[in-house]
Design a protein around this motif. Structure first.
Motif, mmCIF file in Angstrom:
data_model
loop_
_atom_site.group_PDB
_atom_site.id
_atom_site.type_symbol
_atom_site.label_atom_id
_atom_site.label_comp_id
_atom_site.label_asym_id
_atom_site.label_seq_id
_atom_site.Cartn_x
_atom_site.Cartn_y
_atom_site.Cartn_z
ATOM 1 N N GLY A 166 -17.375 50.816 137.744
ATOM 2 C CA GLY A 166 -16.675 51.220 138.968
ATOM 3 C C GLY A 166 -17.558 51.894 139.994
ATOM 4 O O GLY A 166 -17.158 52.033 141.147
ATOM 5 N N HIS A 167 -18.792 52.312 139.612
ATOM 6 C CA HIS A 167 -19.629 52.958 140.619
ATOM 7 C C HIS A 167 -20.117 51.970 141.671
ATOM 8 O O HIS A 167 -20.714 52.378 142.656
ATOM 9 C CB HIS A 167 -20.794 53.731 139.981
ATOM 10 C CG HIS A 167 -21.771 52.904 139.233
ATOM 11 N ND1 HIS A 167 -22.394 53.328 138.095
ATOM 12 C CD2 HIS A 167 -22.253 51.660 139.449
ATOM 13 C CE1 HIS A 167 -23.204 52.400 137.650
ATOM 14 N NE2 HIS A 167 -23.140 51.374 138.457
ATOM 15 N N HIS A 168 -19.857 50.690 141.459
ATOM 16 C CA HIS A 168 -20.163 49.711 142.511
ATOM 17 C C HIS A 168 -19.004 49.583 143.485
ATOM 18 O O HIS A 168 -19.103 48.831 144.453
ATOM 19 C CB HIS A 168 -20.461 48.352 141.893
ATOM 20 C CG HIS A 168 -21.684 48.352 141.042
ATOM 21 N ND1 HIS A 168 -22.923 48.022 141.530
ATOM 22 C CD2 HIS A 168 -21.868 48.678 139.753
ATOM 23 C CE1 HIS A 168 -23.815 48.138 140.561
ATOM 24 N NE2 HIS A 168 -23.201 48.540 139.469
ATOM 25 N N MET A 169 -17.901 50.266 143.187
ATOM 26 C CA MET A 169 -16.669 50.004 143.927
ATOM 27 C C MET A 169 -16.054 51.285 144.472
ATOM 28 O O MET A 169 -14.851 51.341 144.686
ATOM 29 C CB MET A 169 -15.669 49.299 142.997
ATOM 30 C CG MET A 169 -16.217 48.014 142.439
ATOM 31 S SD MET A 169 -15.141 47.322 141.203
ATOM 32 C CE MET A 169 -13.657 47.129 142.155
ATOM 33 N N SER A 190 -21.923 42.805 135.547
ATOM 34 C CA SER A 190 -23.159 42.934 136.310
ATOM 35 C C SER A 190 -23.733 44.323 136.294
ATOM 36 O O SER A 190 -24.911 44.496 136.557
ATOM 37 C CB SER A 190 -22.948 42.469 137.747
ATOM 38 O OG SER A 190 -22.725 41.080 137.731
ATOM 39 N N HIS A 191 -22.922 45.355 135.963
ATOM 40 C CA HIS A 191 -23.622 46.602 135.690
ATOM 41 C C HIS A 191 -24.351 46.542 134.349
ATOM 42 O O HIS A 191 -25.550 46.804 134.305
ATOM 43 C CB HIS A 191 -22.766 47.862 135.782
ATOM 44 C CG HIS A 191 -23.643 49.039 135.515
ATOM 45 N ND1 HIS A 191 -24.445 49.581 136.463
ATOM 46 C CD2 HIS A 191 -23.974 49.641 134.356
ATOM 47 C CE1 HIS A 191 -25.214 50.508 135.921
ATOM 48 N NE2 HIS A 191 -24.950 50.564 134.635
ATOM 49 N N PRO A 192 -23.680 46.183 133.251
ATOM 50 C CA PRO A 192 -24.437 46.030 131.998
ATOM 51 C C PRO A 192 -25.623 45.074 132.143
ATOM 52 O O PRO A 192 -26.626 45.223 131.448
ATOM 53 C CB PRO A 192 -23.391 45.476 131.021
ATOM 54 C CG PRO A 192 -22.109 46.026 131.521
ATOM 55 C CD PRO A 192 -22.229 46.017 133.014
HETATM 56 CU CU LIG Z 1 -24.193 49.718 138.192
#
Ligand SMILES: [Cu+2]
Lengths: 301, 566
Positions: B309-312, B260-262
């Motif tokens: 990982g920047h979502h976490m 979901s980041h890509p």
């Molecule tokens: Cu992201």
């Protein structure tokens, strides 16, 4: 699957209208197949990733529960698939040489191997079913040793979930360590899941650490293994081999279709490309099993 | 035109009777078509419908938030509303709106092919999308889902008592629709290019679509299997993510954000491709740094897979992971910035024409820069700890997704509308609604940055504990009403143009590219009367100016529009 059965209305022209020439068409089809296989690798890749992480965390438990699998049947299936992969490679070879009879024989043997694989797999799944090792509501790991069903004699709190399910918490236990919860869709009490009838004398904070760190050296666990982790292992086993089995079934359909079209001399089968694409797919299915077999059936102590 | 870009028999066919739209009129000829242009139209209709449903949910959210204690919805209903908004907009609009409509239409034409490599697979992808959309709509009307579009476990797998299983099955199927399109684009761009159309002569729209397809192939299978695991866990009690079953719920987040980041780049890269086309055309200038723009797409596709990982940052991830993911998140901003600089430099020496698509493109530039820069606050761990889970995030990703993707989508639709349907829309209404969208958008989402900074949590519908926030919420809701008008207007005048619009010339913008110079408007079913041989250079806009300079004459290329070549 790519649409390798696509054909133009003009039966005598094997080059479809969007292509300039036959080479371009053949290269495009093979490239499309490889792109599709890339997505397949990532599809299974996510599951392999989960497997690696959980096995790294629960190596001992995974070792204990893996003994429930029949490595002989798994090994037989490995041999069957390897042989079928060889046969499909031969089929591609004969398709390139335009030796149709030999091609059909090799495809036929591949098909038989696929059926045999599925029969062995069905037998294995059936055994797991009768031993209550399917991780559904009937799941029970080590059920004949149900001495500890009272949650170690500790107090019990129940919370009703919005979906009508129930969580039961043993007092003093933390639910983060996989302790004492039950879902409405399965009946599972951790206390009766142990082979050795030991009560859970281990402090709750240590149980919590079990789920967080790499396997700790805990001698008593080597006797039986945690039923949660057994459930995890078997869940992954059924998911990954099940997904692989679905791919074998698709392979059976695709190989049968290829054989029928070849026998009927369909205009879409004028060159070896469809056989090559089916071959690529079948090699992939074989390759996945080559990884699955040691990971699930041959865990070292 | 002095320099011959393409070698062909007829440059512009005078009055083409047959085209892909009027080739056949039966319903069956549309539902069983394998023509990429018709499938693009089918997709355009489908995504518009899903966008409508998503917008209705957004309107409900904004209405609810105008009062500190809510106006309309219960807490459960509010959860379901924002979940529906997210699911519709992300999975059924943003990730495919541009590739499936404009991409489908343009990829074969821009590279000089008669169709995509696998036309039937293309039709299959539309059917998969439609089936998926219907399943998700059913799940929404049977009670909806309340786990947000992210479906975090164990809420989604164990605790939620809503239609999550059905909804996830729908999203799972839509994943295969994306994969089918991705395979098709990759094979087509690799193998179907016309003679002379080498990689570095490809329009940047193609580079963007190619990079997007690579991400789709690598990312979509992962999210598909992850959501499938949640289904299996819900339906059969398999233990994968639920801690009660021995699993680790954070693993779900890892796998989910790995896609979901890509997916953010799946949404924004095609938009960037459109912007490259629009900026060059309406600056009348070759793009500045073609290779930088092309390779930055590929860089984004690659690096974009290393930043999930920047979502976490606050999800039990180790500090060291946080530092590394933060660093890579800063690095991935570089290729996006490269593009922005290249566009700006293209504008700088260009002769800018403010046509409707260009207004959208300029709007994109401004909003995307704000969206991108506010992303840096979220990429650095310490500010993220304060801002995560607040309206700051909501504002940030809407600036990228709405300000970026939807602005570009609308710009692209306005740019290629004459090509797709052979009709001109009203420039007046076009420009007006572009400005309305820009103004409405900023009114809607800028106050949310402030709200988020002040601490308003996302996914809350009550803020009676801080009633001073109401003024920002009311601004936002007013803005969203303006934005809504900006979305309704194009739907009206574009539809109107289909019937009453002036017939479009083959190349109404005097643009470069095979689709403009080599096909009629709308194109014939085979796209080209004869396979084109590309001999010119890409974005050959200087040629016109040169011709004027050296030959001392300017030929009006666009009749009746008052706009001539430079
Ligand atoms: Cu992201």
């Amino acid at each position: 699957m790519s649409d390798h059965t696509h054909h133009h209305d003009d039966e005598h022209d094997p080059v479809y209208f969007q292509y300039e020439q036959i080479d371009q068409q053949q290269e495009t089809y093979v490239l499309g197949m490889w792109s599709f296989l890339v997505t397949e690798v990532l599809f299974f890749g996510a599951l392999f990733m989960l497997y690696i992480i959980y096995r790294w965390k629960f190596q001992d438990d995974f070792y204990l529960v893996h003994e429930q699998l029949n490595w002989k049947l798994g090994g037989l299936n490995t041999a069957v698939l390897l042989f079928s992969s060889f046969m499909v490679a031969a089929a591609v070879h004969y398709a390139q040489k335009k030796r149709k009879t030999q091609q059909l024989i090799c495809l036929g043997i591949t098909l038989l191997c696929a059926f045999m694989f599925m029969m062995v797999k069905t037998k294995e799944y059936g055994d797991k079913w009768s031993h209550h090792l399917i991780p559904n509501k009937a799941f029970s790991y080590g059920e004949h040793h149900g001495g500890g069903g009272e949650l170690g004699g500790q107090g019990e709190h129940a919370a009703v979930l919005p979906n009508g399910g129930k969580i039961t918490l043993a007092s003093g236990a933390t639910n983060m360590g996989g302790e004492g919860a039950s879902h409405d869709e399965f009946q599972y009490h951790p206390g009766n899941g142990t082979i050795a009838p030991q009560p859970r004398e281990k402090p709750a904070f240590l149980k919590f650490l079990d789920g967080v760190f790499a396997p700790l050296d805990m001698p008593e666990k080597e006797q039986h293994g945690s039923p949660e982790h057994a459930r995890l292992f078997l869940s992954l086993y059924f998911l990954m081999t099940g997904l692989h089995g679905v791919h074998v079934l698709v392979g059976i359909i695709v190989i049968s279709a290829l054989m029928i079209l070849t026998i009927k001399k369909a205009p879409t089968i004028t060159d070896y490309i469809p056989t090559e694409m089916v071959g690529l797919y079948w090699h992939f299915v074989d390759l996945v099993w080559i990884f699955l077999y040691p990971l699930f059936y041959l865990i070292p102590k | 035109m002095s320099s011959t870009v393409v070698e062909t028999t007829p440059k512009v066919e005078p009055q083409v009777e047959k085209n892909y739209l009027n080739a056949d009129h039966t319903i069956k000829s549309w539902l069983l078509t394998t023509d990429h242009k018709r499938i693009a139209v089918l997709y355009l209709i489908s995504v518009t419908v899903m966008f409508f449903f998503g917008s209705v949910a957004a309107a409900l959210i904004r209405y609810e938030l105008t009062a500190p204690r809510g106006l309309l919805l219960s807490s459960e209903a509010f959860n379901k509303t924002f979940s529906a908004h997210g699911v519709f907009m992300v999975f059924f609009f943003l990730v495919l709106a541009i590739p499936a409509t404009l991409g489908n239409f343009l990829v074969p034409i821009q590279i000089g092919a008669r169709d995509l490599a696998f036309p039937r697979l293309n039709l299959l992808s539309w059917y998969l999308y439609t089936i998926a959309a219907v399943l998700v709509l059913i799940s929404m009307f049977m009670g909806g889902v309340d786990a947000g579009w992210t479906f975090y476990t164990p809420l989604s797998s164990t605790y939620s008592n809503t239609q999550i299983t059905l909804c996830l099955v729908g999203i799972f199927i839509s994943g295969f629709s994306s994969i089918a399109t991705g395979v098709n684009f990759v094979a087509t761009i690799h193998k179907m290019r016309a003679p002379g159309m080498t990689w570095f002569k490809l329009p940047l729209m193609i580079w963007s679509t190619y990079a997007t397809s690579v991400i789709v192939l690598l990312g979509t299978p992962v999210v598909a299997i992850t959501l499938f695991l949640v289904v299996v866990e819900r339906a059969f009690g398999f233990g994968i993510f639920s801690p009660e079953l021995g699993g680790d719920p954070v693993l779900f987040q890892h796998l989910f954000w790995f896609y979901s980041h890509p997916a953010v780049y799946i949404m924004i890269l095609p938009a960037m491709g459109i912007i490259s086309e629009l900026i060059t055309c309406f600056s009348r200038r070759e793009i500045f740094g073609y290779k930088f723009v092309a390779f930055s797409s590929m860089a984004i596709a690659g690096i974009g897979f290393l930043v999930w990982g920047h979502h976490m940052f606050i999800s039990s991830q180790s500090v060291y992971q946080g530092i590394i993911f933060s660093l890579i998140s800063f690095i991935v901003a570089v290729p996006s910035a490269v593009k922005v600089f290249n566009w700006s430099l293209t504008l700088m020496k260009g002769s800018v024409h403010f046509s409707t698509p260009m207004i959208y493109a300029l709007g994109f530039l401004g909003l995307f820069v704000i969206g991108g820069l506010t992303g840096l606050y979220l990429a650095s761990v310490d500010t993220d700890v304060h801002l995560t889970g607040t309206y700051f995030i909501v504002a940030h990703f809407h600036y990228v997704m709405v300000g970026g993707t939807i602005m570009a989508f609308l710009g692209g639709i306005h740019f290629w509308w004459p090509k797709m349907f052979g009709r001109m829309y009203s420039e007046f209404w076009g420009k007006l609604s572009a400005i309305i969208v820009f103004v409405g958008f900023n009114f809607t989402f800028f106050p949310q940055f402030i709200l988020g900074y002040l601490g308003m949590p996302r996914r809350y519908h009550l803020y009676y504990f801080a009633p001073e926030w109401q003024v920002y919420h009311i601004m936002s809701t007013l803005g969203s009403s303006i934005l809504g008008i900006g979305f309704v207007l194009p739907a009206i005048y574009l539809t109107h143009s289909l019937v009453k619009g002036r017939k479009a010339e083959a190349n109404p913008w005097d643009a470069r590219g095979l689709e403009w110079e080599y096909t009629s408007s709308p194109p014939i079913t085979e796209n080209f009367a004869k396979t084109p041989v590309f001999r010119g250079k890409v974005y050959d806009y200087d040629a016109v100016a040169d011709a004027a300079k050296y030959e001392g004459e300017i030929e009006p290329v666009i009749e009746g529009k008052g706009r001539t070549n430079v």
